[in-house]
Design a protein around this motif. Structure first.
Motif, PDB file in Angstrom:
ATOM      1  N   PRO B  21       8.052  50.368  29.792  1.00 37.21           N
ATOM      2  CA  PRO B  21       7.718  50.852  28.505  1.00 37.21           C
ATOM      3  C   PRO B  21       7.752  49.910  27.379  1.00 37.21           C
ATOM      4  O   PRO B  21       8.842  48.877  27.569  1.00 37.21           O
ATOM      5  N   ARG B  24      11.996  52.156  23.258  1.00 36.69           N
ATOM      6  CA  ARG B  24      12.734  53.489  23.456  1.00 36.69           C
ATOM      7  C   ARG B  24      13.385  53.734  22.336  1.00 36.69           C
ATOM      8  O   ARG B  24      13.915  53.369  21.513  1.00 36.69           O
ATOM      9  N   THR B  29      11.084  57.527  25.910  1.00 39.56           N
ATOM     10  CA  THR B  29      10.393  56.051  26.153  1.00 39.56           C
ATOM     11  C   THR B  29       9.058  56.026  25.351  1.00 39.56           C
ATOM     12  O   THR B  29       8.550  57.241  25.528  1.00 39.56           O
ATOM     13  N   ARG B  32       3.163  51.552  26.705  1.00 35.81           N
ATOM     14  CA  ARG B  32       2.254  50.489  25.842  1.00 35.81           C
ATOM     15  C   ARG B  32       1.122  51.130  25.200  1.00 35.81           C
ATOM     16  O   ARG B  32       0.795  50.680  24.304  1.00 35.81           O
ATOM     17  N   THR B 179      16.038  46.881  28.821  1.00 35.66           N
ATOM     18  CA  THR B 179      16.111  47.445  27.231  1.00 35.66           C
ATOM     19  C   THR B 179      16.796  46.340  26.602  1.00 35.66           C
ATOM     20  O   THR B 179      18.010  45.958  26.894  1.00 35.66           O
ATOM     21  N   ALA B 199       9.531  41.920  24.155  1.00 36.66           N
ATOM     22  CA  ALA B 199       9.035  43.331  24.633  1.00 36.66           C
ATOM     23  C   ALA B 199       7.409  43.413  24.642  1.00 36.66           C
ATOM     24  O   ALA B 199       6.980  43.852  25.619  1.00 36.66           O
ATOM     25  N   THR B 205      11.757  46.407  27.156  1.00 35.99           N
ATOM     26  CA  THR B 205      11.698  47.453  26.526  1.00 35.99           C
ATOM     27  C   THR B 205      12.487  47.276  25.232  1.00 35.99           C
ATOM     28  O   THR B 205      13.559  46.844  25.202  1.00 35.99           O
TER      29      THR B 205
END
Lengths: 90, 452
Positions: B21, B24, B29, B32, B179, B199, B205
């Motif tokens: 993803p 977040r 989440t 894209r 993340t 990211a 993410t």
């Protein structure tokens, strides 16, 4: 002259000690005055330092996502009230 | 959304095509494709202009604004602080640039466009857009000794290059898709590279919130496993001092000021993961890394080389640099790929990871009407391990109060550089050549302390 409660006096001393505010006397901090920018002119680094001191002294963790984070650091009175409330709750 | 094939050299994708993803937000989440829908919607709202200020504080908002500005072939202006004077100086060069904001930025004297995207505007079915690699993606600013802010332009190709070097070094091209939990603002070069571009262009993410207090960081790491903590020595020290029980991140990245090996060791023990430092600067971006507990020398990113010039200045050049960039630190080159950082050049200050030029601070202080003479005094290098030491200043300004001077400085400086204390004196103890010896200034400051 400021009229601080006993607990506010204690928190005022914690602020002065933890932030090395050499030219501020704890008893002169007005309970309702702003702590940040205007007032004492504190900034984000001070907020973090103060949060550490509060967690050590009272076991209260300050969080940004507390709904009223802005209000907590609004003034000596607001900060003292927040600490007292959360210390009692835990 | 279809995959991206190999692109010719002159265009590069806006996003990596990975299943991770993009963001977040709290418990949610954002894919894209959903991010792209937000980007396209905002791009359509942007006015015709050469550039736009990206002042968004929420990291997702910043990323949407960043990409929308690129998509419209405009430049992201990333000011070093939000002071009124700072923004006005940059706006003077880009009079048509709006400010993209998401917070209570009421006092900005620039037309604002509010960003509130949250990944809930559907999913874009279009292919991943491409951006010309020579398009200027951002302008960052550093305060130089000459007075005017120095502008540093980065093309989209340059940002791609440095990001892929870092993704390779930190294993973010594939893997678990962690993340990125960042305590640094996205407007800072390190924050942009490590919390936005990793990211966008890697298998990672971003976390929309910016945890600030140690308890915020703890909660974010607990909610986001596997996580990479992207932080600074200042924040890392605060976290270690907080004495909390820490969830284990996958890795810690640390930059903005050198970390001592003891703190790095404590962090690896307490967090139970490896810590890698990144060396970089606004002028050159990130260029090197080291595992601080194992090595004191820095190793350049793949494809990046350094070389020392005769005058002691060390320059860096990689595929992301159109020309060699002089580094603002005192550096001893071991070879083309390894160096030791000995300290900062004389004019450079670093307070809690933020850099400034002492000459620039002094120029700004002396430019204030009513200030007849004034000087900033840098703190002793970290004598107080407990917290952050501040600048002090002496001023000759008979008609101006401390509050007035502080307020004027606050319009052009980051709050970290506001002097504490600011002391009024009758005159500065200048030597016959006009110089102000440091010890004489410190003595004068100490005398003030005794009187107060």
């Amino acid at each position: 002259m400021a009229s601080q409660t006993t607990f506010e006096q204690e928190v005022a001393q914690l602020i002065v000690d933890s932030l090395n505010l050499e030219d501020v006397a704890a008893e002169e901090i007005e309970p309702e005055d702003a702590l940040f920018r205007e007032g004492l002119g504190l900034d984000s680094i001070d907020a973090l330092e103060l949060a550490l001191a509060i967690s050590r002294a009272y076991g209260v963790q300050i969080r940004s996502d507390d709904e009223n984070n802005r209000q907590i650091f609004q003034s000596l009175r607001a900060l003292s009230a927040h600490i007292e409330a959360n210390r009692a709750a835990s | 959304m279809t995959g991206t094939q190999d692109h010719p050299q002159d265009i590069l994708p806006l996003l990596a095509d990975t299943p991770a993803p993009l963001a977040r937000i709290g418990e949610r989440t954002v894919s894209r494709a959903a991010f792209l829908a937000d980007v396209q919607a905002l791009a359509a709202r942007l006015p015709q202009a050469r550039a736009a200020f990206n002042l968004c504080q929420d990291r997702y908002h910043f990323a949407v604004a960043f990409a929308a500005i690129l998509l419209r072939r405009q430049i992201n202006l990333l000011p070093p602080n939000r002071g009124r004077t700072t923004l006005a100086e940059i706006a003077g060069q880009y009079p048509d640039a709006p400010a993209l904001v998401d917070g209570p930025d009421a006092e900005i004297a620039i037309p604002v466009l509010r960003v509130s995207a949250c990944g809930e505007a559907g999913e874009s079915a279009e292919p991943i857009p491409t951006i010309p690699s020579d398009q200027t993606a951002i302008l960052a600013f550093s305060s130089g000794s000459t007075g005017t802010p120095t502008v540093h332009a980065r093309s989209w190709g340059a940002l791609h290059a440095v990001t892929h070097q870092a993704l390779e070094c930190f294993g973010l091209q594939d893997g678990a898709g962690p993340t990125l939990v960042g305590t640094v603002p996205p407007q800072h070069m390190y924050g942009l590279e490590s919390t936005i571009l990793y990211a966008l262009l890697g298998h990672a993410t971003l976390l929309s919130q910016r945890p600030f207090y140690p308890e915020d960081v703890r909660a974010a790491l607990a909610a986001c496993a596997p996580a990479v903590l992207v932080t600074t020595p200042f924040h890392l020290n605060a976290c270690l001092r907080a004495g909390l029980e820490w969830p284990q991140p996958e890795r810690i990245l640390c930059a903005t000021a050198p970390l001592d090996p003891e703190t790095a060791g404590a962090a690896e023990r307490v967090f139970g993961c490896r810590l890698d430092e990144i060396y970089g600067c606004t002028e050159a971006g990130a260029i090197a890394t080291r595992r601080t507990t194992r090595e004191s020398d820095w190793t350049t990113y793949p494809g990046v080389e350094i070389h020392a010039k005769d005058d002691g200045i060390v320059q860096v050049q990689g595929p992301q640099h159109p020309a060699a960039v002089p580094l603002p630190d005192h550096i001893e080159a071991r070879d083309a790929h390894h160096f030791r950082m000995e300290g900062r050049l004389a004019d450079q200050l670093n307070i809690a990871g933020k850099r400034a030029s002492l000459a620039d601070l002094n120029r700004r202080l002396n430019a204030i009407p009513g200030v007849l003479d004034g000087v900033f005094i840098p703190p002793e290098p970290s004598t107080d391990a407990r917290g952050v030491t501040r600048l002090a200043a002496l001023v000759v300004a008979p008609g101006r109060s401390e509050a007035e001077i502080q307020a004027t400085l606050a319009e052009c400086l980051d709050p970290l550089f506001l002097p504490r204390p600011l002391v009024h004196v009758d005159h500065l103890p200048r030597s016959a050549t006009g110089k102000l010896p440091r010890q004489v200034l410190l003595d004068l400051l100490a005398r003030h302390g005794e009187c107060a």
